[in-house]
Design a protein around this motif. Structure first.
Motif, PDB file in Angstrom:
ATOM      1  N   SER A 282       0.830  -1.215   0.000  1.00 21.04           N
ATOM      2  CA  SER A 282       0.000   0.000   0.000  1.00 21.04           C
ATOM      3  C   SER A 282       0.856   1.254   0.000  1.00 21.04           C
ATOM      4  CB  SER A 282      -0.926   0.018   1.221  1.00 21.04           C
ATOM      5  OG  SER A 282      -1.870  -0.999   1.129  1.00 21.04           O
ATOM      6  N   LEU A 283       1.955   1.224   0.741  1.00 20.01           N
ATOM      7  CA  LEU A 283       2.859   2.376   0.788  1.00 20.01           C
ATOM      8  C   LEU A 283       3.483   2.626  -0.584  1.00 20.01           C
ATOM      9  CD1 LEU A 283       4.245   4.606   2.438  1.00 20.01           C
ATOM     10  CD2 LEU A 283       6.032   2.928   2.990  1.00 20.01           C
ATOM     11  N   TYR A 284       3.950   1.560  -1.240  1.00 21.97           N
ATOM     12  CA  TYR A 284       4.517   1.724  -2.581  1.00 21.97           C
ATOM     13  C   TYR A 284       3.464   2.275  -3.547  1.00 21.97           C
ATOM     14  CZ  TYR A 284       8.844  -0.857  -1.451  1.00 21.97           C
ATOM     15  OH  TYR A 284      10.050  -1.261  -0.943  1.00 21.97           O
ATOM     16  N   SER A 285       2.245   1.776  -3.447  1.00 22.51           N
ATOM     17  CA  SER A 285       1.164   2.268  -4.298  1.00 22.51           C
ATOM     18  C   SER A 285       0.930   3.765  -4.056  1.00 22.51           C
ATOM     19  CB  SER A 285      -0.114   1.478  -4.021  1.00 22.51           C
ATOM     20  OG  SER A 285      -1.181   1.992  -4.772  1.00 22.51           O
ATOM     21  N   TYR A 286       0.899   4.154  -2.799  1.00 28.39           N
ATOM     22  CA  TYR A 286       0.725   5.560  -2.437  1.00 28.39           C
ATOM     23  C   TYR A 286       1.865   6.409  -3.013  1.00 28.39           C
ATOM     24  CZ  TYR A 286       0.533   9.793   0.400  1.00 28.39           C
ATOM     25  OH  TYR A 286       0.491  11.112   0.805  1.00 28.39           O
ATOM     26  N   MET A 287       3.099   5.920  -2.881  1.00 30.24           N
ATOM     27  CA  MET A 287       4.258   6.664  -3.407  1.00 30.24           C
ATOM     28  C   MET A 287       4.120   6.896  -4.909  1.00 30.24           C
ATOM     29  SD  MET A 287       7.555   4.905  -1.652  1.00 30.24           S
ATOM     30  CE  MET A 287       7.755   4.674   0.090  1.00 30.24           C
ATOM     31  N   MET A 288       3.706   5.855  -5.622  1.00 29.19           N
ATOM     32  CA  MET A 288       3.557   5.974  -7.076  1.00 29.19           C
ATOM     33  C   MET A 288       2.489   7.004  -7.427  1.00 29.19           C
ATOM     34  SD  MET A 288       3.870   1.880  -7.884  1.00 29.19           S
ATOM     35  CE  MET A 288       3.534   1.985  -9.632  1.00 29.19           C
TER      36      MET A 288
ATOM     37  N   ARG B 131       1.471   9.555  -5.557  1.00 22.78           N
ATOM     38  CA  ARG B 131       1.952  10.903  -5.192  1.00 22.78           C
ATOM     39  C   ARG B 131       2.951  11.429  -6.215  1.00 22.78           C
ATOM     40  NH1 ARG B 131      -0.695  14.408  -2.539  1.00 22.78           N
ATOM     41  NH2 ARG B 131       1.036  15.255  -1.365  1.00 22.78           N
ATOM     42  N   LEU B 132       3.809  10.566  -6.730  1.00 24.14           N
ATOM     43  CA  LEU B 132       4.765  11.032  -7.746  1.00 24.14           C
ATOM     44  C   LEU B 132       4.039  11.412  -9.033  1.00 24.14           C
ATOM     45  CD1 LEU B 132       7.823   8.646  -7.271  1.00 24.14           C
ATOM     46  CD2 LEU B 132       7.619  11.058  -6.598  1.00 24.14           C
ATOM     47  N   ALA B 133       3.004  10.678  -9.382  1.00 19.91           N
ATOM     48  CA  ALA B 133       2.212  11.045 -10.563  1.00 19.91           C
ATOM     49  C   ALA B 133       1.552  12.403 -10.338  1.00 19.91           C
ATOM     50  CB  ALA B 133       1.169   9.973 -10.861  1.00 19.91           C
ATOM     51  N   GLN B 134       1.030  12.630  -9.132  1.00 20.13           N
ATOM     52  CA  GLN B 134       0.432  13.930  -8.809  1.00 20.13           C
ATOM     53  C   GLN B 134       1.494  15.034  -8.821  1.00 20.13           C
ATOM     54  OE1 GLN B 134      -1.262  12.922  -5.000  1.00 20.13           O
ATOM     55  NE2 GLN B 134      -3.206  12.253  -5.889  1.00 20.13           N
ATOM     56  N   ALA B 135       2.680  14.724  -8.308  1.00 21.49           N
ATOM     57  CA  ALA B 135       3.773  15.706  -8.304  1.00 21.49           C
ATOM     58  C   ALA B 135       4.121  16.105  -9.731  1.00 21.49           C
ATOM     59  CB  ALA B 135       4.999  15.127  -7.599  1.00 21.49           C
ATOM     60  N   ASN B 136       4.062  15.150 -10.636  1.00 25.38           N
ATOM     61  CA  ASN B 136       4.350  15.441 -12.036  1.00 25.38           C
ATOM     62  C   ASN B 136       3.297  16.377 -12.622  1.00 25.38           C
ATOM     63  OD1 ASN B 136       5.687  15.279 -14.510  1.00 25.38           O
ATOM     64  ND2 ASN B 136       4.519  13.483 -15.136  1.00 25.38           N
ATOM     65  N   VAL B 137       2.028  16.067 -12.372  1.00 26.33           N
ATOM     66  CA  VAL B 137       0.933  16.885 -12.913  1.00 26.33           C
ATOM     67  C   VAL B 137       0.999  18.312 -12.374  1.00 26.33           C
ATOM     68  CG1 VAL B 137      -1.585  17.188 -12.889  1.00 26.33           C
ATOM     69  CG2 VAL B 137      -0.596  14.937 -13.336  1.00 26.33           C
ATOM     70  N   HIS B 138       1.275  18.446 -11.088  1.00 28.02           N
ATOM     71  CA  HIS B 138       1.248  19.761 -10.431  1.00 28.02           C
ATOM     72  C   HIS B 138       2.621  20.421 -10.323  1.00 28.02           C
ATOM     73  CE1 HIS B 138      -2.937  19.095  -9.454  1.00 28.02           C
ATOM     74  NE2 HIS B 138      -2.625  17.926  -8.923  1.00 28.02           N
ATOM     75  N   SER B 139       3.665  19.743 -10.804  1.00 26.94           N
ATOM     76  CA  SER B 139       5.047  20.236 -10.664  1.00 26.94           C
ATOM     77  C   SER B 139       5.316  20.694  -9.230  1.00 26.94           C
ATOM     78  CB  SER B 139       5.335  21.369 -11.654  1.00 26.94           C
ATOM     79  OG  SER B 139       5.400  20.871 -12.964  1.00 26.94           O
ATOM     80  N   ASP B 140       5.028  19.792  -8.291  1.00 23.10           N
ATOM     81  CA  ASP B 140       5.115  20.116  -6.869  1.00 23.10           C
ATOM     82  C   ASP B 140       6.295  19.398  -6.214  1.00 23.10           C
ATOM     83  OD1 ASP B 140       4.784  20.473  -4.131  1.00 23.10           O
ATOM     84  OD2 ASP B 140       2.614  20.308  -4.219  1.00 23.10           O
ATOM     85  N   PRO B 141       7.380  20.140  -5.946  1.00 21.68           N
ATOM     86  CA  PRO B 141       8.544  19.504  -5.329  1.00 21.68           C
ATOM     87  C   PRO B 141       8.272  19.010  -3.905  1.00 21.68           C
ATOM     88  CG  PRO B 141       8.890  21.878  -5.534  1.00 21.68           C
ATOM     89  CD  PRO B 141       7.609  21.549  -6.242  1.00 21.68           C
ATOM     90  N   LYS B 142       7.293  19.588  -3.221  1.00 20.50           N
ATOM     91  CA  LYS B 142       6.972  19.119  -1.866  1.00 20.50           C
ATOM     92  C   LYS B 142       6.410  17.700  -1.888  1.00 20.50           C
ATOM     93  CE  LYS B 142       6.372  23.655   0.135  1.00 20.50           C
ATOM     94  NZ  LYS B 142       5.470  24.648   0.676  1.00 20.50           N
ATOM     95  N   MET B 143       5.650  17.377  -2.915  1.00 17.18           N
ATOM     96  CA  MET B 143       5.141  16.014  -3.055  1.00 17.18           C
ATOM     97  C   MET B 143       6.299  15.041  -3.295  1.00 17.18           C
ATOM     98  SD  MET B 143       1.736  16.364  -5.377  1.00 17.18           S
ATOM     99  CE  MET B 143       0.318  17.334  -4.886  1.00 17.18           C
ATOM    100  N   VAL B 144       7.256  15.471  -4.090  1.00 19.16           N
ATOM    101  CA  VAL B 144       8.431  14.629  -4.343  1.00 19.16           C
ATOM    102  C   VAL B 144       9.202  14.425  -3.040  1.00 19.16           C
ATOM    103  CG1 VAL B 144      10.588  14.396  -5.639  1.00 19.16           C
ATOM    104  CG2 VAL B 144       8.576  15.408  -6.738  1.00 19.16           C
TER     105      VAL B 144
END
Length: 132
Positions: free
Chosen positions: A88-94, A96-109
């Motif tokens: 579940s944690l790995y799924s969440y990480m994936m 969040r990184l997809a969201q970070a890409n869409v929003h260009s959000d370094p805090k998510m990374v």
């Protein structure tokens, strides 16, 4: 000859040599470090406004985490609850990184990097000699 191209080729050959000689325990460590490296590269690309590079690096980080997730083997553990939580944690990480890409959000990374560092710290604490 382009010195950067030569360096990349050397790194590629060096990395292939390391992976061919590595134990499964060490391979997981290398994957985790690779994921962290790609996240750092993505953040650098974000700060420089390099959208394509950011997407490429985050995509590679997602692929690495996906590989770690696929490597979870319920047949090799008696602690299935922890395995489910890690999945579940790995799924969440994936996600969040997809969201970070869409929003260009370094805090998510950063959030995902901190989570992966925590998992990697635990993995690093396990001696390769303790592995079956």
């Amino acid at each position: 000859m382009n010195p950067m191209k030569a360096l990349r080729q050397y790194q590629k050959v060096s990395s292939v040599a390391q992976t061919s000689e590595a134990s499964p325990h060490r391979l997981v460590q290398m994957l985790m470090q690779g994921g962290l490296d790609r996240m750092a590269q993505a953040k650098g690309a974000m700060s420089r406004g390099q959208i394509a590079e950011k997407g490429l690096m985050l995509g590679k980080a997602i692929e690495i985490i996906g590989g770690l997730r696929e490597g979870l083997d319920p047949e090799k553990t008696t602690d299935t609850e922890s395995l489910k939580e890690l999945d579940s944690l790995y799924s969440y990480m994936m996600t969040r990184l997809a969201q970070a890409n869409v929003h260009s959000d370094p805090k998510m990374v950063d959030e995902v990097a901190k989570l992966l560092i925590t998992v990697k710290s635990g993995w690093d604490a396990i001696s390769a000699n303790d592995q079956p």
